[in-house]
Design a protein around this motif. Sequence first.
Motif, PDB file in Angstrom:
ATOM      1  N   HIS A  12       0.826  -1.200   0.000  1.00 41.95           N
ATOM      2  CA  HIS A  12       0.000   0.000   0.000  1.00 41.95           C
ATOM      3  C   HIS A  12       0.865   1.256   0.000  1.00 41.95           C
ATOM      4  N   VAL A  39       0.352   5.139   1.668  1.00 45.57           N
ATOM      5  CA  VAL A  39      -0.433   6.012   2.537  1.00 45.57           C
ATOM      6  C   VAL A  39       0.322   7.338   2.605  1.00 45.57           C
ATOM      7  N   TYR A  57      -5.277   7.304   3.011  1.00 44.97           N
ATOM      8  CA  TYR A  57      -5.013   6.114   2.204  1.00 44.97           C
ATOM      9  C   TYR A  57      -4.931   6.497   0.736  1.00 44.97           C
ATOM     10  N   ASP A  90       1.144  -4.969   3.914  1.00 46.29           N
ATOM     11  CA  ASP A  90      -0.069  -5.559   4.457  1.00 46.29           C
ATOM     12  C   ASP A  90       0.295  -6.524   5.582  1.00 46.29           C
ATOM     13  N   SER A 150      -1.698 -11.340   9.468  1.00 46.33           N
ATOM     14  CA  SER A 150      -2.757 -12.046  10.183  1.00 46.33           C
ATOM     15  C   SER A 150      -4.077 -11.307  10.274  1.00 46.33           C
ATOM     16  N   GLY A 151      -4.225 -10.217   9.594  1.00 42.82           N
ATOM     17  CA  GLY A 151      -5.492  -9.503   9.683  1.00 42.82           C
ATOM     18  C   GLY A 151      -5.569  -8.397   8.656  1.00 42.82           C
ATOM     19  N   TRP A 152      -6.583  -7.589   8.769  1.00 42.28           N
ATOM     20  CA  TRP A 152      -6.787  -6.504   7.806  1.00 42.28           C
ATOM     21  C   TRP A 152      -6.223  -5.219   8.396  1.00 42.28           C
ATOM     22  N   TYR A 153      -4.897  -5.068   8.306  1.00 44.31           N
ATOM     23  CA  TYR A 153      -4.242  -3.874   8.811  1.00 44.31           C
ATOM     24  C   TYR A 153      -2.846  -3.785   8.222  1.00 44.31           C
ATOM     25  N   PHE A 154      -2.146  -2.732   8.616  1.00 39.82           N
ATOM     26  CA  PHE A 154      -0.815  -2.466   8.071  1.00 39.82           C
ATOM     27  C   PHE A 154       0.204  -2.693   9.170  1.00 39.82           C
ATOM     28  N   TRP A 180       5.732  -0.088   8.158  1.00 39.03           N
ATOM     29  CA  TRP A 180       5.727   1.173   7.419  1.00 39.03           C
ATOM     30  C   TRP A 180       7.167   1.590   7.135  1.00 39.03           C
TER      31      TRP A 180
END
Lengths: 109, 119
Positions: free
Chosen positions: B35, B37, B47, B99, B102-106, B109
Amino acid sequence: QSALTQPRSVSGSPGQSVTISCTGTSRDVGNYNYVSWYQQHPGKAPKVMIYDVSKRPSGVPDRFSGSKSGNTASLTISGLQVEDEADYYCCSYAGSVYVFGTGTKVTVL
Amino acid sequence: EVQLVESGGGLVQPGGSLRLSCSASGFIFSTYYMHWVRQAPGKGLEYVSAIIGNGGYTFYAESVKGRFTISRDNSKNMVFLQMSSLRYEDTAFYYCVKDSTSGWYFDDWGQGTLVTVSS
Protein backbone atom coordinates in the motif's frame (compact mmCIF):
# COMPACT_ATOMS: atom_id res chain seq x y z
CA GLN A 1 -14.59 7.94 1.11
CA SER A 2 -14.91 10.59 3.79
CA ALA A 3 -12.51 10.43 6.71
CA LEU A 4 -13.76 8.77 9.86
CA THR A 5 -14.55 11.24 12.64
CA GLN A 6 -12.37 11.33 15.76
CA PRO A 7 -12.18 13.92 18.57
CA ARG A 8 -9.35 16.36 17.96
CA SER A 9 -7.83 15.76 21.40
CA VAL A 10 -8.23 13.88 24.66
CA SER A 11 -6.19 14.12 27.82
CA GLY A 12 -5.70 12.36 31.12
CA SER A 13 -3.35 12.07 34.05
CA PRO A 14 -0.97 9.16 34.43
CA GLY A 15 -2.87 6.08 35.57
CA GLN A 16 -6.22 7.31 34.28
CA SER A 17 -8.16 5.86 31.34
CA VAL A 18 -9.02 7.65 28.12
CA THR A 19 -11.26 6.56 25.28
CA ILE A 20 -11.08 7.73 21.68
CA SER A 21 -14.12 7.35 19.46
CA CYS A 22 -14.06 6.77 15.70
CA THR A 23 -17.33 7.31 13.85
CA GLY A 24 -17.87 6.10 10.32
CA THR A 25 -20.77 4.86 8.27
CA SER A 26 -22.49 1.64 7.27
CA ARG A 27 -20.10 1.51 4.29
CA ASP A 28 -16.99 1.19 6.45
CA VAL A 29 -16.91 0.81 10.25
CA GLY A 30 -20.46 -0.50 10.41
CA ASN A 31 -19.98 -3.04 7.64
CA TYR A 32 -16.65 -4.66 8.49
CA ASN A 33 -14.92 -5.88 11.63
CA TYR A 34 -11.67 -4.59 10.18
CA VAL A 35 -10.96 -1.53 12.28
CA SER A 36 -7.37 -0.87 13.28
CA TRP A 37 -5.74 1.80 15.42
CA TYR A 38 -2.31 3.39 14.89
CA GLN A 39 -0.11 5.35 17.26
CA GLN A 40 2.18 7.99 15.80
CA HIS A 41 4.86 9.88 17.72
CA PRO A 42 6.21 13.11 16.20
CA GLY A 43 8.50 12.47 13.25
CA LYS A 44 7.89 8.73 13.35
CA ALA A 45 5.98 6.29 11.19
CA PRO A 46 2.66 4.99 12.55
CA LYS A 47 2.57 1.79 14.59
CA VAL A 48 -0.41 -0.55 14.82
CA MET A 49 -1.88 -0.89 18.32
CA ILE A 50 -5.17 -2.71 17.62
CA TYR A 51 -6.45 -4.61 14.60
CA ASP A 52 -9.69 -6.37 13.63
CA VAL A 53 -11.53 -4.12 16.14
CA SER A 54 -10.09 -5.61 19.33
CA LYS A 55 -6.99 -7.74 18.65
CA ARG A 56 -3.60 -6.67 19.96
CA PRO A 57 -0.42 -7.38 18.01
CA SER A 58 2.41 -9.04 19.86
CA GLY A 59 4.32 -6.53 21.96
CA VAL A 60 1.49 -4.01 22.41
CA PRO A 61 0.70 -3.49 26.12
CA ASP A 62 -2.63 -4.88 27.30
CA ARG A 63 -3.67 -1.44 28.55
CA PHE A 64 -4.69 -0.79 24.93
CA SER A 65 -8.08 -2.22 24.00
CA GLY A 66 -10.59 -1.79 21.20
CA SER A 67 -14.30 -2.22 20.65
CA LYS A 68 -17.05 -1.41 18.19
CA SER A 69 -20.76 -0.71 18.29
CA GLY A 70 -22.62 0.01 15.09
CA ASN A 71 -20.80 2.65 13.07
CA THR A 72 -18.53 3.70 15.95
CA ALA A 73 -15.28 2.09 17.07
CA SER A 74 -13.38 2.99 20.22
CA LEU A 75 -9.85 2.74 21.54
CA THR A 76 -9.35 2.75 25.31
CA ILE A 77 -6.02 3.30 26.99
CA SER A 78 -6.19 2.15 30.60
CA GLY A 79 -3.53 3.17 33.08
CA LEU A 80 -2.26 6.00 30.91
CA GLN A 81 1.53 6.34 30.79
CA VAL A 82 3.72 9.25 29.72
CA GLU A 83 4.92 7.36 26.67
CA ASP A 84 1.32 7.04 25.42
CA GLU A 85 1.29 10.75 24.52
CA ALA A 86 1.00 10.67 20.73
CA ASP A 87 -1.42 10.99 17.82
CA TYR A 88 -3.83 8.11 17.29
CA TYR A 89 -5.63 7.22 14.07
CA CYS A 90 -8.38 4.72 13.46
CA CYS A 91 -8.65 3.00 10.11
CA SER A 92 -11.40 0.90 8.55
CA TYR A 93 -11.61 -1.33 5.52
CA ALA A 94 -14.23 0.12 3.20
CA GLY A 95 -14.43 -2.42 0.41
CA SER A 96 -11.23 -2.55 -1.73
CA VAL A 97 -9.79 0.57 -0.08
CA TYR A 98 -9.26 1.77 3.48
CA VAL A 99 -10.25 5.01 5.17
CA PHE A 100 -8.45 6.67 8.07
CA GLY A 101 -9.84 8.73 10.90
CA THR A 102 -9.13 12.42 11.36
CA GLY A 103 -6.71 11.72 14.21
CA THR A 104 -6.71 12.37 17.96
CA LYS A 105 -3.91 13.89 19.99
CA VAL A 106 -3.60 12.20 23.37
CA THR A 107 -2.00 14.40 26.02
CA VAL A 108 -0.75 13.03 29.33
CA LEU A 109 -1.17 15.78 31.90
CA GLU B 1 13.49 -7.87 9.92
CA VAL B 2 11.13 -6.11 7.53
CA GLN B 3 12.58 -3.02 5.88
CA LEU B 4 10.77 -0.62 3.57
CA VAL B 5 12.77 2.22 2.05
CA GLU B 6 11.06 4.87 -0.05
CA SER B 7 12.79 7.11 -2.56
CA GLY B 8 11.93 9.49 -5.37
CA GLY B 9 10.34 12.34 -3.47
CA GLY B 10 11.14 15.94 -4.24
CA LEU B 11 9.88 19.27 -5.50
CA VAL B 12 7.59 19.27 -8.53
CA GLN B 13 5.45 21.93 -10.19
CA PRO B 14 1.66 21.68 -10.35
CA GLY B 15 0.66 19.50 -13.27
CA GLY B 16 3.96 17.67 -13.19
CA SER B 17 4.83 14.03 -12.61
CA LEU B 18 6.93 12.06 -10.17
CA ARG B 19 7.65 8.38 -9.58
CA LEU B 20 8.11 7.04 -6.07
CA SER B 21 9.89 3.77 -5.39
CA CYS B 22 9.89 1.48 -2.37
CA SER B 23 12.50 -1.19 -1.85
CA ALA B 24 11.38 -4.04 0.40
CA SER B 25 13.31 -6.70 2.27
CA GLY B 26 12.92 -9.17 5.12
CA PHE B 27 9.78 -10.95 3.90
CA ILE B 28 8.46 -12.88 0.91
CA PHE B 29 7.53 -9.80 -1.07
CA SER B 30 5.43 -11.42 -3.79
CA THR B 31 2.93 -12.84 -1.30
CA TYR B 32 1.84 -9.54 0.21
CA TYR B 33 -0.44 -6.72 -0.78
CA MET B 34 1.47 -3.43 -0.67
CA HIS B 35 0.00 0.00 0.00
CA TRP B 36 0.82 3.68 -0.20
CA VAL B 37 -0.43 6.01 2.54
CA ARG B 38 0.28 9.74 2.63
CA GLN B 39 0.35 12.47 5.26
CA ALA B 40 0.41 16.17 4.52
CA PRO B 41 2.80 18.02 6.85
CA GLY B 42 1.09 18.47 10.22
CA LYS B 43 -2.06 16.70 9.01
CA GLY B 44 -3.65 13.26 9.25
CA LEU B 45 -3.12 10.00 7.40
CA GLU B 46 -4.77 9.44 4.03
CA TYR B 47 -5.01 6.11 2.20
CA VAL B 48 -3.76 6.29 -1.38
CA SER B 49 -3.46 2.96 -3.17
CA ALA B 50 -2.88 -0.77 -2.98
CA ILE B 51 -1.66 -3.60 -5.21
CA ILE B 52 -2.09 -7.32 -4.72
CA GLY B 53 0.87 -9.71 -4.54
CA ASN B 54 0.99 -10.69 -8.20
CA GLY B 55 0.22 -7.16 -9.37
CA GLY B 56 -3.01 -8.25 -11.04
CA TYR B 57 -5.34 -5.92 -9.19
CA THR B 58 -4.90 -2.35 -8.01
CA PHE B 59 -7.01 -0.06 -5.86
CA TYR B 60 -7.10 3.71 -5.50
CA ALA B 61 -8.62 6.38 -3.30
CA GLU B 62 -11.04 8.62 -5.18
CA SER B 63 -8.72 11.59 -4.63
CA VAL B 64 -5.97 10.06 -6.82
CA LYS B 65 -7.90 7.79 -9.19
CA GLY B 66 -6.95 8.48 -12.79
CA ARG B 67 -3.82 10.41 -11.81
CA PHE B 68 -1.74 7.88 -9.84
CA THR B 69 -0.68 4.39 -10.89
CA ILE B 70 0.68 1.75 -8.52
CA SER B 71 2.84 -1.08 -9.81
CA ARG B 72 5.36 -3.61 -8.54
CA ASP B 73 8.37 -5.62 -9.68
CA ASN B 74 8.48 -8.83 -7.68
CA SER B 75 11.85 -9.78 -9.20
CA LYS B 76 13.36 -6.71 -7.53
CA ASN B 77 11.14 -6.57 -4.42
CA MET B 78 9.98 -3.10 -5.32
CA VAL B 79 6.71 -1.21 -5.47
CA PHE B 80 6.18 2.03 -7.32
CA LEU B 81 3.77 4.96 -7.37
CA GLN B 82 3.63 6.92 -10.59
CA MET B 83 2.05 10.29 -9.89
CA SER B 84 0.89 12.62 -12.64
CA SER B 85 -1.21 15.79 -12.92
CA LEU B 86 0.07 16.67 -9.46
CA ARG B 87 -1.82 19.24 -7.41
CA TYR B 88 -0.84 21.42 -4.47
CA GLU B 89 -2.92 19.16 -2.21
CA ASP B 90 -0.78 16.15 -3.14
CA THR B 91 2.03 17.63 -1.05
CA ALA B 92 2.72 15.04 1.65
CA PHE B 93 4.99 12.44 3.07
CA TYR B 94 4.31 9.20 1.18
CA TYR B 95 4.67 6.00 3.16
CA CYS B 96 5.20 2.56 1.66
CA VAL B 97 3.24 0.10 3.77
CA LYS B 98 3.19 -3.69 4.00
CA ASP B 99 -0.07 -5.56 4.46
CA SER B 100 -0.40 -7.64 7.59
CA THR B 101 0.26 -11.33 8.03
CA SER B 102 -2.76 -12.05 10.18
CA GLY B 103 -5.49 -9.50 9.68
CA TRP B 104 -6.79 -6.50 7.81
CA TYR B 105 -4.24 -3.87 8.81
CA PHE B 106 -0.81 -2.47 8.07
CA ASP B 107 1.99 -3.96 10.09
CA ASP B 108 5.12 -2.35 8.67
CA TRP B 109 5.73 1.17 7.42
CA GLY B 110 8.64 2.87 5.72
CA GLN B 111 9.96 6.20 6.98
CA GLY B 112 8.31 8.12 4.15
CA THR B 113 9.47 10.32 1.30
CA LEU B 114 8.35 13.94 0.97
CA VAL B 115 6.64 15.16 -2.19
CA THR B 116 6.24 18.91 -2.46
CA VAL B 117 4.04 20.35 -5.20
CA SER B 118 4.82 24.01 -5.59
CA SER B 119 5.39 26.60 -8.28
